[in-house]
Write a protein that holds these residues in place. Structure first.
Motif, PDB file in Angstrom:
ATOM      1  N   ALA A 123     123.495   2.840 -43.714  1.00  0.00           N
ATOM      2  CA  ALA A 123     123.625   2.833 -45.153  1.00  0.00           C
ATOM      3  C   ALA A 123     122.352   2.289 -45.763  1.00  0.00           C
ATOM      4  O   ALA A 123     121.512   1.729 -45.081  1.00  0.00           O
ATOM      5  N   VAL A 124     122.229   2.493 -47.048  1.00  0.00           N
ATOM      6  CA  VAL A 124     121.122   1.897 -47.780  1.00  0.00           C
ATOM      7  C   VAL A 124     121.700   0.758 -48.603  1.00  0.00           C
ATOM      8  O   VAL A 124     122.543   0.956 -49.453  1.00  0.00           O
ATOM      9  N   GLU A 125     121.276  -0.458 -48.340  1.00  0.00           N
ATOM     10  CA  GLU A 125     121.848  -1.625 -48.991  1.00  0.00           C
ATOM     11  C   GLU A 125     120.822  -2.261 -49.914  1.00  0.00           C
ATOM     12  O   GLU A 125     119.632  -2.242 -49.655  1.00  0.00           O
ATOM     13  N   VAL A 126     121.315  -2.845 -51.003  1.00  0.00           N
ATOM     14  CA  VAL A 126     120.485  -3.653 -51.887  1.00  0.00           C
ATOM     15  C   VAL A 126     121.103  -5.035 -51.934  1.00  0.00           C
ATOM     16  O   VAL A 126     122.253  -5.199 -52.297  1.00  0.00           O
ATOM     17  N   VAL A 127     120.339  -6.049 -51.538  1.00  0.00           N
ATOM     18  CA  VAL A 127     120.833  -7.411 -51.458  1.00  0.00           C
ATOM     19  C   VAL A 127     119.989  -8.293 -52.358  1.00  0.00           C
ATOM     20  O   VAL A 127     118.768  -8.211 -52.347  1.00  0.00           O
ATOM     21  N   ASN A 128     120.650  -9.127 -53.138  1.00  0.00           N
ATOM     22  CA  ASN A 128     119.949 -10.055 -54.018  1.00  0.00           C
ATOM     23  C   ASN A 128     120.128 -11.477 -53.520  1.00  0.00           C
ATOM     24  O   ASN A 128     121.249 -11.913 -53.271  1.00  0.00           O
ATOM     25  N   LEU A 129     119.032 -12.196 -53.354  1.00  0.00           N
ATOM     26  CA  LEU A 129     119.071 -13.590 -52.936  1.00  0.00           C
ATOM     27  C   LEU A 129     118.464 -14.443 -54.038  1.00  0.00           C
ATOM     28  O   LEU A 129     117.418 -14.119 -54.564  1.00  0.00           O
ATOM     29  N   SER A 130     119.153 -15.522 -54.382  1.00  0.00           N
ATOM     30  CA  SER A 130     118.624 -16.436 -55.382  1.00  0.00           C
ATOM     31  C   SER A 130     118.209 -17.718 -54.702  1.00  0.00           C
ATOM     32  O   SER A 130     118.980 -18.315 -53.962  1.00  0.00           O
ATOM     33  N   VAL A 131     116.963 -18.140 -54.928  1.00  0.00           N
ATOM     34  CA  VAL A 131     116.435 -19.338 -54.287  1.00  0.00           C
ATOM     35  C   VAL A 131     115.918 -20.280 -55.351  1.00  0.00           C
ATOM     36  O   VAL A 131     115.048 -19.913 -56.136  1.00  0.00           O
ATOM     37  N   SER A 132     116.457 -21.468 -55.405  1.00  0.00           N
ATOM     38  CA  SER A 132     116.002 -22.477 -56.356  1.00  0.00           C
ATOM     39  C   SER A 132     115.216 -23.534 -55.606  1.00  0.00           C
ATOM     40  O   SER A 132     115.793 -24.410 -54.978  1.00  0.00           O
TER      41      SER A 132
ATOM     42  N   ILE B 152     116.796  -1.109 -45.940  1.00  0.00           N
ATOM     43  CA  ILE B 152     117.457  -2.203 -46.665  1.00  0.00           C
ATOM     44  C   ILE B 152     116.421  -2.881 -47.549  1.00  0.00           C
ATOM     45  O   ILE B 152     115.334  -3.214 -47.088  1.00  0.00           O
ATOM     46  N   ARG B 153     116.785  -3.097 -48.807  1.00  0.00           N
ATOM     47  CA  ARG B 153     115.893  -3.762 -49.744  1.00  0.00           C
ATOM     48  C   ARG B 153     116.527  -5.076 -50.183  1.00  0.00           C
ATOM     49  O   ARG B 153     117.701  -5.115 -50.546  1.00  0.00           O
ATOM     50  N   HIS B 154     115.757  -6.169 -50.146  1.00  0.00           N
ATOM     51  CA  HIS B 154     116.206  -7.482 -50.606  1.00  0.00           C
ATOM     52  C   HIS B 154     115.414  -7.871 -51.849  1.00  0.00           C
ATOM     53  O   HIS B 154     114.183  -7.891 -51.818  1.00  0.00           O
ATOM     54  N   ASN B 155     116.123  -8.177 -52.928  1.00  0.00           N
ATOM     55  CA  ASN B 155     115.485  -8.692 -54.138  1.00  0.00           C
ATOM     56  C   ASN B 155     115.621 -10.210 -54.139  1.00  0.00           C
ATOM     57  O   ASN B 155     116.730 -10.738 -54.005  1.00  0.00           O
ATOM     58  N   VAL B 156     114.521 -10.913 -54.302  1.00  0.00           N
ATOM     59  CA  VAL B 156     114.511 -12.374 -54.223  1.00  0.00           C
ATOM     60  C   VAL B 156     114.072 -12.965 -55.551  1.00  0.00           C
ATOM     61  O   VAL B 156     113.044 -12.562 -56.101  1.00  0.00           O
ATOM     62  N   PHE B 157     114.866 -13.913 -56.057  1.00  0.00           N
ATOM     63  CA  PHE B 157     114.542 -14.562 -57.325  1.00  0.00           C
ATOM     64  C   PHE B 157     114.263 -16.040 -57.058  1.00  0.00           C
ATOM     65  O   PHE B 157     115.148 -16.768 -56.607  1.00  0.00           O
ATOM     66  N   HIS B 158     113.046 -16.486 -57.336  1.00  0.00           N
ATOM     67  CA  HIS B 158     112.655 -17.873 -57.100  1.00  0.00           C
ATOM     68  C   HIS B 158     112.672 -18.654 -58.414  1.00  0.00           C
ATOM     69  O   HIS B 158     112.296 -18.131 -59.464  1.00  0.00           O
ATOM     70  N   ALA B 159     113.128 -19.907 -58.344  1.00  0.00           N
ATOM     71  CA  ALA B 159     113.031 -20.813 -59.488  1.00  0.00           C
ATOM     72  C   ALA B 159     111.714 -21.564 -59.362  1.00  0.00           C
ATOM     73  O   ALA B 159     111.594 -22.497 -58.578  1.00  0.00           O
ATOM     74  N   LEU B 160     110.735 -21.156 -60.138  1.00  0.00           N
ATOM     75  CA  LEU B 160     109.388 -21.702 -60.010  1.00  0.00           C
ATOM     76  C   LEU B 160     108.963 -22.373 -61.309  1.00  0.00           C
ATOM     77  O   LEU B 160     109.368 -21.959 -62.400  1.00  0.00           O
ATOM     78  N   PRO B 161     108.131 -23.411 -61.224  1.00  0.00           N
ATOM     79  CA  PRO B 161     107.643 -24.080 -62.439  1.00  0.00           C
ATOM     80  C   PRO B 161     106.741 -23.157 -63.241  1.00  0.00           C
ATOM     81  O   PRO B 161     106.138 -22.219 -62.710  1.00  0.00           O
TER      82      PRO B 161
ATOM     83  N   HIS C 270     105.449  -9.216 -60.178  1.00  0.00           N
ATOM     84  CA  HIS C 270     106.485  -9.855 -60.973  1.00  0.00           C
ATOM     85  C   HIS C 270     107.753 -10.123 -60.185  1.00  0.00           C
ATOM     86  O   HIS C 270     108.574 -10.927 -60.605  1.00  0.00           O
ATOM     87  N   LEU C 271     107.950  -9.455 -59.090  1.00  0.00           N
ATOM     88  CA  LEU C 271     109.180  -9.627 -58.318  1.00  0.00           C
ATOM     89  C   LEU C 271     108.857  -9.723 -56.852  1.00  0.00           C
ATOM     90  O   LEU C 271     108.254  -8.834 -56.297  1.00  0.00           O
ATOM     91  N   THR C 272     109.252 -10.833 -56.239  1.00  0.00           N
ATOM     92  CA  THR C 272     109.046 -10.996 -54.814  1.00  0.00           C
ATOM     93  C   THR C 272     110.193 -10.312 -54.092  1.00  0.00           C
ATOM     94  O   THR C 272     111.344 -10.616 -54.329  1.00  0.00           O
ATOM     95  N   SER C 273     109.888  -9.379 -53.214  1.00  0.00           N
ATOM     96  CA  SER C 273     110.951  -8.667 -52.525  1.00  0.00           C
ATOM     97  C   SER C 273     110.607  -8.495 -51.069  1.00  0.00           C
ATOM     98  O   SER C 273     109.458  -8.530 -50.677  1.00  0.00           O
ATOM     99  N   ALA C 274     111.656  -8.327 -50.258  1.00  0.00           N
ATOM    100  CA  ALA C 274     111.459  -8.113 -48.831  1.00  0.00           C
ATOM    101  C   ALA C 274     112.146  -6.828 -48.465  1.00  0.00           C
ATOM    102  O   ALA C 274     113.359  -6.744 -48.496  1.00  0.00           O
ATOM    103  N   GLU C 275     111.375  -5.771 -48.140  1.00  0.00           N
ATOM    104  CA  GLU C 275     111.966  -4.507 -47.740  1.00  0.00           C
ATOM    105  C   GLU C 275     111.962  -4.441 -46.235  1.00  0.00           C
ATOM    106  O   GLU C 275     110.947  -4.669 -45.614  1.00  0.00           O
ATOM    107  N   THR C 276     113.109  -4.092 -45.651  1.00  0.00           N
ATOM    108  CA  THR C 276     113.210  -4.061 -44.209  1.00  0.00           C
ATOM    109  C   THR C 276     113.505  -2.650 -43.746  1.00  0.00           C
ATOM    110  O   THR C 276     114.508  -2.074 -44.140  1.00  0.00           O
ATOM    111  N   PHE C 277     112.625  -2.073 -42.902  1.00  0.00           N
ATOM    112  CA  PHE C 277     112.839  -0.756 -42.349  1.00  0.00           C
ATOM    113  C   PHE C 277     113.278  -0.933 -40.913  1.00  0.00           C
ATOM    114  O   PHE C 277     112.477  -1.209 -40.043  1.00  0.00           O
ATOM    115  N   THR C 278     114.575  -0.796 -40.626  1.00  0.00           N
ATOM    116  CA  THR C 278     115.080  -0.938 -39.273  1.00  0.00           C
ATOM    117  C   THR C 278     115.225   0.445 -38.679  1.00  0.00           C
ATOM    118  O   THR C 278     115.986   1.263 -39.190  1.00  0.00           O
ATOM    119  N   LEU C 279     114.520   0.724 -37.591  1.00  0.00           N
ATOM    120  CA  LEU C 279     114.402   2.081 -37.072  1.00  0.00           C
ATOM    121  C   LEU C 279     115.335   2.346 -35.907  1.00  0.00           C
ATOM    122  O   LEU C 279     114.972   2.992 -34.947  1.00  0.00           O
TER     123      LEU C 279
END
Length: 326
Positions: free
Chosen positions: A18-27, A282-291, A4-13
């Protein structure tokens, strides 16, 4: 991280900051561009004032913001007014969108500095010095996928970091049978990595992984194998795209999301990463505008849009993603 949610988790070693949560909106629609993607009957004739000057070959208006004035000062004022109006409207729309979505974090347009300011096609330079080793990036596809699934990911990293001494391994050993057991697929990927390094006699300074869907689970399995122990101290980034590590973290099922066993699994997975001194999560939450389609309903559209959307991938790597591979 699920259907239900497309996300990109990045583990930089490299280092725990810090632990960041980033939201990206893509139409990803035809109206997301500043101009219409729908072809018109005649260029420039409809919708433009008769006062506008047309270029004799293309028949397009010379001014980007309306009437072309013969006085530069007047033109500057008109441009400034229109630019101010555009930015003001954009800012108001963005703030309204953030309030309606009730997101935590920030949008890509809030950033004043991008991850890279290097042009995509810089002047040719002398041959790179590889004596210090290269950065090997292993890309692993998901269920029923193939080695070309992450081609756009590879392309935008190469374009954004032209001098990064990067070598990409687009894994293909499992593409003929992605329904095999985990041990078999783990052995195939591990053999493929070691053979690639030996075949090209590579001196590895860093090694990173980019996985999609099931590929992330196979990557995690490879990291636990004794034969990979030699490369553990060279790990740099693990970019997990839509990885089913625990299913969907943010889902609509109250029964699952509030279950104590599910919460315990999340803590057991993320706890060691958050507490590690040499790791940044770092976790990125991505919201796509899809048909609205059947694939959208079951979540498959968002699950694969993370790989197929050039708009999202370019935006993601320019804003943040390139930082993880420097």
């Amino acid at each position: 991280m699920g259907s239900h949610l497309t996300s990109a988790e990045t583990f930089t070693l490299d280092s725990l900051k810090a632990v960041e949560v980033v939201n990206l909106s893509v139409s990803c629609t035809a109206t997301c561009l500043p101009f219409s993607s729908v072809p018109k009957e005649t260029p420039a004739r409809a919708g433009f004032s008769s006062k506008q000057t047309l270029f004799p070959i293309t028949h397009q208006p010379l001014g980007s913001f309306g009437v072309v004035s013969t006085h530069s000062s007047t033109l500057d004022e008109e441009v400034s007014e229109r630019m101010f109006s555009v930015f003001s409207s954009f800012y108001q729309a963005k703030e309204k969108f953030k309030k309606e979505l009730k997101i935590e974090g920030f949008l890509y347009s809030d950033l004043t500095v991008l991850a890279s300011d290097i042009p995509y096609f810089p002047p040719e330079e002398e041959e790179e010095n590889l004596e210090d080793g290269i950065h090997l990036v292993v890309c692993v596809h998901g269920l029923d996928g193939n080695s070309a699934d992450l081609r756009l990911v590879k392309t935008f990293i190469e374009l954004g970091l032209p001098g990064g001494k990067l070598d990409f391994l687009m894994s293909e050993k499992n593409q003929m049978d992605t329904f095999a057991d985990f041990d078999t697929m783990t052995d195939r990927l591990l053999d493929e990595i070691i053979q690639h390094i030996q075949l090209y006699n590579l001196s590895i300074s860093r090694i990173s992984f980019i996985g999609h869907s099931l590929g992330n689970i196979i990557i995690r399995s490879v990291l636990t194998r004794p034969r990979f122990r030699y490369y553990l101290n060279k790990l740099h980034t693990f970019l997990s795209l839509s990885g089913p590590h625990l299913g969907t973290l943010y889902n609509n099922s109250t029964l699952v999301s509030t279950g104590p066993v599910y919460a315990e699994m999340i803590n057991n997975l993320l706890g060691p990463l958050v507490e590690a001194k040499d790791c940044t999560l770092i976790r990125h939450n991505v919201f796509h505008a899809l048909p609205n389609t059947a694939n959208t309903l079951i979540g498959r559209a968002a699950h694969i849009a993370v790989l197929d959307s050039e708009l999202f991938l370019e935006k993601f790597f320019l804003v943040a993603g390139l930082n993880y591979f420097k």
